[in-house]
Design a protein around this motif. Structure first.
Motif, PDB file in Angstrom:
ATOM      1  N   SER A 117      -0.232 -21.829 -27.878  1.00 38.07           N
ATOM      2  CA  SER A 117       0.151 -22.675 -26.742  1.00 38.07           C
ATOM      3  C   SER A 117       0.378 -24.128 -27.121  1.00 38.07           C
ATOM      4  CB  SER A 117      -0.944 -22.625 -25.671  1.00 38.07           C
ATOM      5  OG  SER A 117      -2.099 -23.275 -26.171  1.00 38.07           O
ATOM      6  N   GLY A 118      -0.218 -24.538 -28.236  1.00 41.73           N
ATOM      7  CA  GLY A 118      -0.139 -25.939 -28.626  1.00 41.73           C
ATOM      8  C   GLY A 118      -1.070 -26.825 -27.803  1.00 41.73           C
ATOM      9  N   ARG A 119      -1.922 -26.205 -26.997  1.00 38.01           N
ATOM     10  CA  ARG A 119      -2.776 -27.010 -26.105  1.00 38.01           C
ATOM     11  C   ARG A 119      -4.266 -26.801 -26.377  1.00 38.01           C
ATOM     12  NH1 ARG A 119      -1.030 -25.227 -20.394  1.00 38.01           N
ATOM     13  NH2 ARG A 119      -2.476 -26.840 -19.757  1.00 38.01           N
ATOM     14  N   GLY A 120      -5.006 -27.903 -26.249  1.00 35.96           N
ATOM     15  CA  GLY A 120      -6.457 -27.823 -26.360  1.00 35.96           C
ATOM     16  C   GLY A 120      -7.064 -27.441 -25.022  1.00 35.96           C
ATOM     17  N   GLN A 121      -8.396 -27.417 -24.960  1.00 38.17           N
ATOM     18  CA  GLN A 121      -9.071 -27.165 -23.689  1.00 38.17           C
ATOM     19  C   GLN A 121     -10.537 -27.546 -23.808  1.00 38.17           C
ATOM     20  OE1 GLN A 121      -9.343 -22.896 -22.591  1.00 38.17           O
ATOM     21  NE2 GLN A 121      -8.309 -22.465 -24.527  1.00 38.17           N
ATOM     22  N   VAL A 122     -11.237 -27.431 -22.686  1.00 40.63           N
ATOM     23  CA  VAL A 122     -12.663 -27.782 -22.660  1.00 40.63           C
ATOM     24  C   VAL A 122     -13.487 -26.502 -22.752  1.00 40.63           C
ATOM     25  CG1 VAL A 122     -14.498 -28.888 -21.314  1.00 40.63           C
ATOM     26  CG2 VAL A 122     -12.143 -29.751 -21.173  1.00 40.63           C
ATOM     27  N   ILE A 123     -14.503 -26.530 -23.611  1.00 39.19           N
ATOM     28  CA  ILE A 123     -15.427 -25.397 -23.712  1.00 39.19           C
ATOM     29  C   ILE A 123     -16.734 -25.809 -23.036  1.00 39.19           C
ATOM     30  CG2 ILE A 123     -16.755 -23.937 -25.286  1.00 39.19           C
ATOM     31  CD1 ILE A 123     -14.561 -24.443 -27.389  1.00 39.19           C
ATOM     32  N   ASP A 124     -17.124 -25.083 -22.018  1.00 36.20           N
ATOM     33  CA  ASP A 124     -18.402 -25.323 -21.328  1.00 36.20           C
ATOM     34  C   ASP A 124     -19.376 -24.267 -21.854  1.00 36.20           C
ATOM     35  OD1 ASP A 124     -20.523 -25.570 -19.590  1.00 36.20           O
ATOM     36  OD2 ASP A 124     -19.360 -25.319 -17.748  1.00 36.20           O
ATOM     37  N   ALA A 125     -20.076 -24.603 -22.954  1.00 36.20           N
ATOM     38  CA  ALA A 125     -20.970 -23.630 -23.598  1.00 36.20           C
ATOM     39  C   ALA A 125     -22.399 -23.874 -23.132  1.00 36.20           C
ATOM     40  CB  ALA A 125     -20.864 -23.751 -25.114  1.00 36.20           C
ATOM     41  N   SER A 126     -22.807 -23.104 -22.149  1.00 39.88           N
ATOM     42  CA  SER A 126     -24.179 -23.207 -21.638  1.00 39.88           C
ATOM     43  C   SER A 126     -25.052 -22.214 -22.392  1.00 39.88           C
ATOM     44  CB  SER A 126     -24.172 -22.881 -20.134  1.00 39.88           C
ATOM     45  OG  SER A 126     -25.219 -22.004 -19.796  1.00 39.88           O
ATOM     46  N   MET A 127     -26.192 -22.683 -22.849  1.00 40.93           N
ATOM     47  CA  MET A 127     -27.062 -21.777 -23.626  1.00 40.93           C
ATOM     48  C   MET A 127     -27.684 -20.708 -22.741  1.00 40.93           C
ATOM     49  SD  MET A 127     -28.770 -24.184 -26.485  1.00 40.93           S
ATOM     50  CE  MET A 127     -28.390 -25.888 -26.126  1.00 40.93           C
ATOM     51  N   VAL A 128     -27.893 -21.032 -21.458  1.00 46.36           N
ATOM     52  CA  VAL A 128     -28.389 -20.002 -20.532  1.00 46.36           C
ATOM     53  C   VAL A 128     -27.387 -18.847 -20.504  1.00 46.36           C
ATOM     54  CG1 VAL A 128     -28.930 -19.444 -18.134  1.00 46.36           C
ATOM     55  CG2 VAL A 128     -29.621 -21.654 -19.067  1.00 46.36           C
ATOM     56  N   GLU A 129     -26.120 -19.197 -20.344  1.00 43.38           N
ATOM     57  CA  GLU A 129     -25.093 -18.150 -20.261  1.00 43.38           C
ATOM     58  C   GLU A 129     -24.832 -17.509 -21.623  1.00 43.38           C
ATOM     59  OE1 GLU A 129     -22.959 -20.410 -16.532  1.00 43.38           O
ATOM     60  OE2 GLU A 129     -21.870 -20.284 -18.426  1.00 43.38           O
ATOM     61  N   GLY A 130     -24.932 -18.317 -22.667  1.00 48.97           N
ATOM     62  CA  GLY A 130     -24.704 -17.770 -24.016  1.00 48.97           C
ATOM     63  C   GLY A 130     -25.737 -16.709 -24.353  1.00 48.97           C
ATOM     64  N   VAL A 131     -26.995 -17.015 -24.040  1.00 46.94           N
ATOM     65  CA  VAL A 131     -28.031 -16.034 -24.390  1.00 46.94           C
ATOM     66  C   VAL A 131     -28.005 -14.859 -23.417  1.00 46.94           C
ATOM     67  CG1 VAL A 131     -30.015 -17.089 -23.200  1.00 46.94           C
ATOM     68  CG2 VAL A 131     -30.380 -15.760 -25.260  1.00 46.94           C
ATOM     69  N   ALA A 132     -27.590 -15.110 -22.173  1.00 44.23           N
ATOM     70  CA  ALA A 132     -27.438 -13.992 -21.226  1.00 44.23           C
ATOM     71  C   ALA A 132     -26.334 -13.054 -21.727  1.00 44.23           C
ATOM     72  CB  ALA A 132     -27.104 -14.515 -19.828  1.00 44.23           C
ATOM     73  N   TYR A 133     -25.241 -13.632 -22.184  1.00 42.18           N
ATOM     74  CA  TYR A 133     -24.112 -12.832 -22.698  1.00 42.18           C
ATOM     75  C   TYR A 133     -24.550 -12.017 -23.917  1.00 42.18           C
ATOM     76  CZ  TYR A 133     -19.186 -11.974 -23.998  1.00 42.18           C
ATOM     77  OH  TYR A 133     -17.979 -11.407 -24.318  1.00 42.18           O
ATOM     78  N   LEU A 134     -25.321 -12.693 -24.775  1.00 40.10           N
ATOM     79  CA  LEU A 134     -25.870 -12.025 -25.957  1.00 40.10           C
ATOM     80  C   LEU A 134     -26.711 -10.817 -25.553  1.00 40.10           C
ATOM     81  CD1 LEU A 134     -25.782 -13.015 -28.982  1.00 40.10           C
ATOM     82  CD2 LEU A 134     -28.012 -14.026 -28.581  1.00 40.10           C
ATOM     83  N   SER A 135     -27.286 -10.882 -24.362  1.00 39.60           N
ATOM     84  CA  SER A 135     -28.177  -9.803 -23.903  1.00 39.60           C
ATOM     85  C   SER A 135     -27.428  -8.789 -23.037  1.00 39.60           C
ATOM     86  CB  SER A 135     -29.345 -10.391 -23.117  1.00 39.60           C
ATOM     87  OG  SER A 135     -28.912 -10.787 -21.828  1.00 39.60           O
ATOM     88  N   SER A 136     -26.124  -8.725 -23.143  1.00 45.39           N
ATOM     89  CA  SER A 136     -25.351  -7.799 -22.303  1.00 45.39           C
ATOM     90  C   SER A 136     -25.846  -6.360 -22.440  1.00 45.39           C
ATOM     91  CB  SER A 136     -23.866  -7.856 -22.674  1.00 45.39           C
ATOM     92  OG  SER A 136     -23.361  -9.128 -22.365  1.00 45.39           O
ATOM     93  N   PHE A 137     -26.224  -5.981 -23.656  1.00 45.94           N
ATOM     94  CA  PHE A 137     -26.735  -4.619 -23.860  1.00 45.94           C
ATOM     95  C   PHE A 137     -27.961  -4.375 -22.981  1.00 45.94           C
ATOM     96  CE2 PHE A 137     -29.972  -2.032 -26.019  1.00 45.94           C
ATOM     97  CZ  PHE A 137     -29.317  -0.809 -26.085  1.00 45.94           C
ATOM     98  N   LEU A 138     -28.821  -5.381 -22.948  1.00 40.07           N
ATOM     99  CA  LEU A 138     -30.048  -5.265 -22.156  1.00 40.07           C
ATOM    100  C   LEU A 138     -29.715  -5.047 -20.677  1.00 40.07           C
ATOM    101  CD1 LEU A 138     -32.864  -7.710 -23.103  1.00 40.07           C
ATOM    102  CD2 LEU A 138     -32.769  -6.701 -20.865  1.00 40.07           C
ATOM    103  N   TRP A 139     -28.778  -5.820 -20.184  1.00 37.23           N
ATOM    104  CA  TRP A 139     -28.367  -5.685 -18.789  1.00 37.23           C
ATOM    105  C   TRP A 139     -27.730  -4.326 -18.530  1.00 37.23           C
ATOM    106  CZ3 TRP A 139     -28.799  -9.084 -14.649  1.00 37.23           C
ATOM    107  CH2 TRP A 139     -29.357 -10.328 -14.957  1.00 37.23           C
TER     108      TRP A 139
END
Ligand SMILES: C[C@H](CCC[C@@H](C)[C@H]1CC[C@H]2[C@@H]3[C@H](O)C[C@@H]4C[C@H](O)CC[C@]4(C)[C@H]3C[C@H](O)[C@]12C)C(=O)SCCNC(=O)CCNC(=O)[C@H](O)C(C)(C)COP(=O)(O)OP(=O)(O)OC[C@H]1O[C@@H](n2cnc3c(N)ncnc32)[C@H](O)[C@@H]1OP(=O)(O)O
Length: 386
Positions: A178-200
């Motif tokens: 795209s040639g375009r940048g963007q903003v990454i909103d990396a929340s550790m609460v969500e990051g670790v929740a995502y990491l635990s997808s198997f658990l969910w």
């Protein structure tokens, strides 16, 4: 290396952002850590223990001239990593709308605990708080004990540093189209929740029906447990599938026909006691030789230094030594054509590369001298550290 030519500015923070920057540097990005000058006098390279391959620029962002320097640096950068609470960058006049307007290709990575929005966006916190809010902490720990946070690995590093690095490479990949940048909103609460997808997602198959510490994978089962050996060391047992479980039972000198069914959880507490008393009869080395070359899924629990010298890890070169003799894990994963080449040099002193970096980003010597006299930047006197 895979990330050669990528220019990263990492605003100095605590544990997760430094890991994120180090991963990018290991894989070839040019990472500049932006440090606070006031700390330069007191802190050398030891404040950030994950500075491998980075250079340091000491810049006072609270001075308008300092903030202006960062804006200019961002015009020539690919990635900015900022590890502050929501609102800090905006107060400095360095919010994403400003920086992306000046450089629409910029990847603006915001690595925080609680994210950019929501009730806790402006609250302080650490790994244990993020883990707690993700729901994951409630699942960690032994039967009848309080939840237990396993060092600050999960939220800070798994859900934070690594997830943010993933966000950065995903957005760099997309930017190539795209040639375009963007903003990454990396929340550790969500990051670790995502990491635990198997658990969910494995709740529906009944993996977590019992209270904490009584399930198959959370130390409830005797065949997924750690056992103490006669010399005070430990063995890790992960014999889940029946064909592997049978080899475990054989190695322990037991007869599977005389035991309760493997998956009958009623028998687990008694089986655990039995396994524990058997493991306690031999040393770790003895158990290693019994289980070596079997598929019983039994391995020694190694101390860090023993992990580095273990035959398997040595054969793969899983740990590396830098010029100071410090041993640390080799960057993972291993890429076949463009593997990471971690720097062997010592970590940078704060402000060590201020001048070199500013020259590289197009500042003149006169501008640098003025910034220095305005106390917006600091040039480290290396001799003071030697
Ligand atoms: C569990 C982990 C934490 C582990 C930390 C440990 C690794 C280290 C903690 C203490 C260290 C030891 C200690 O320092 C003593 C020794 C020192 C020696 O040098 C080395 C050995 C030590 C023993 C040392 C060893 C280790 O390093 C320690 C043990 C975590 O969970 S880390 C994850 C934390 N959370 C986040 O990162 C999420 C996002 N961030 C935040 O929520 C906040 O930043 C946080 C972490 C809550 C801190 O809040 P704080 O109020 O301090 O900061 P912010 O609100 O974000 O605002 C930043 C302000 O700073 C200004 N600023 C930043 N850069 C500059 C600059 N270049 N120039 C000028 N000013 C700057 C910025 O403008 C903000 O100012 P304002 O507040 O006025 O707007």
């Amino acid at each position: 290396m895979a990330l050669s030519g990528v220019r990263v500015l990492e605003l100095a923070g605590l544990a997760p952002a430094p890991l994120c920057g180090m991963i990018l540097a290991d894989f070839g990005a040019k990472v500049v850590r932006v440090d606070r000058p006031s700390r330069a006098a007191a802190v050398s390279a030891d404040g950030d223990v994950q500075a491998r391959g980075k250079r340091s620029l000491a810049l006072d962002l609270k001075r308008p001239q300092g903030a202006a320097v960062l804006r200019r640096l961002c015009r020539g950068a690919d990635v900015l990593i900022e590890p502050f609470r929501h609102g800090v960058m905006e107060r400095l006049g360095l919010g994403p709308e400003v920086l992306l307007q000046e450089n629409p290709r910029l990847i603006y990575a915001r690595l925080t605990g609680f994210g950019q929005t929501g009730k806790y966006a402006k609250s302080a916190g650490h790994d244990i708080n993020y883990l707690a809010l993700s729901g994951v902490l409630s699942k960690l720990g032994r039967k009848n004990e309080n939840p237990y946070a396993p060092v600050n690995l999960l939220a800070d590093f798994g859900g934070g540093g690594v997830m943010c690095a993933l966000g950065i490479v995903i957005t760099l990949f997309e930017r190539a189209r795209s040639g375009r940048g963007q903003v990454i909103d990396a929340s550790m609460v969500e990051g670790v929740a995502y990491l635990s997808s198997f658990l969910w997602k494995s709740q529906k198959v009944g993996l977590w029906n019992e209270p904490r510490g009584k399930n198959l994978l959370d130390s409830g089962a005797p065949f997924y447990e750690v056992y103490r050996t006669s010399d005070g060391k430990f063995m890790a047992v992960g014999a889940i599938e029946p064909k592997f479980y049978n080899q475990l039972i054989k190695g322990l000198g037991l007869n599977v026909d005389e035991l309760p069914a493997q998956m009958s959880s009623f028998g687990w507490p008694e089986m655990k006691k039995k396994f524990a008393s058997i493991f306690a009869q031999k040393t770790q080395a003895e158990w290693c030789s019994i289980f070596e070359s079997t598929d019983a899924c039994v391995t020694p629990v190694l101390a860090l230094e023993d992990a580095a010298s273990h035959q398997h890890n040595k054969e793969r070169g899983s740990f590396i030594k830098n010029n100071q003799g410090e041993i640390s894990p080799r960057p993972a994963p291993v890429l076949s054509r463009t593997p990471a080449v971690p720097s062997c040099k010592r970590d940078p002193f704060i402000g060590e590369h201020t001048e070199e970096i500013l020259l590289e980003y197009g500042f003149t010597k006169q501008e640098i001298a003025k910034l220095c006299s305005d106390k917006a930047i600091e040039l480290k006197n290396l001799k003071a550290n030697l």
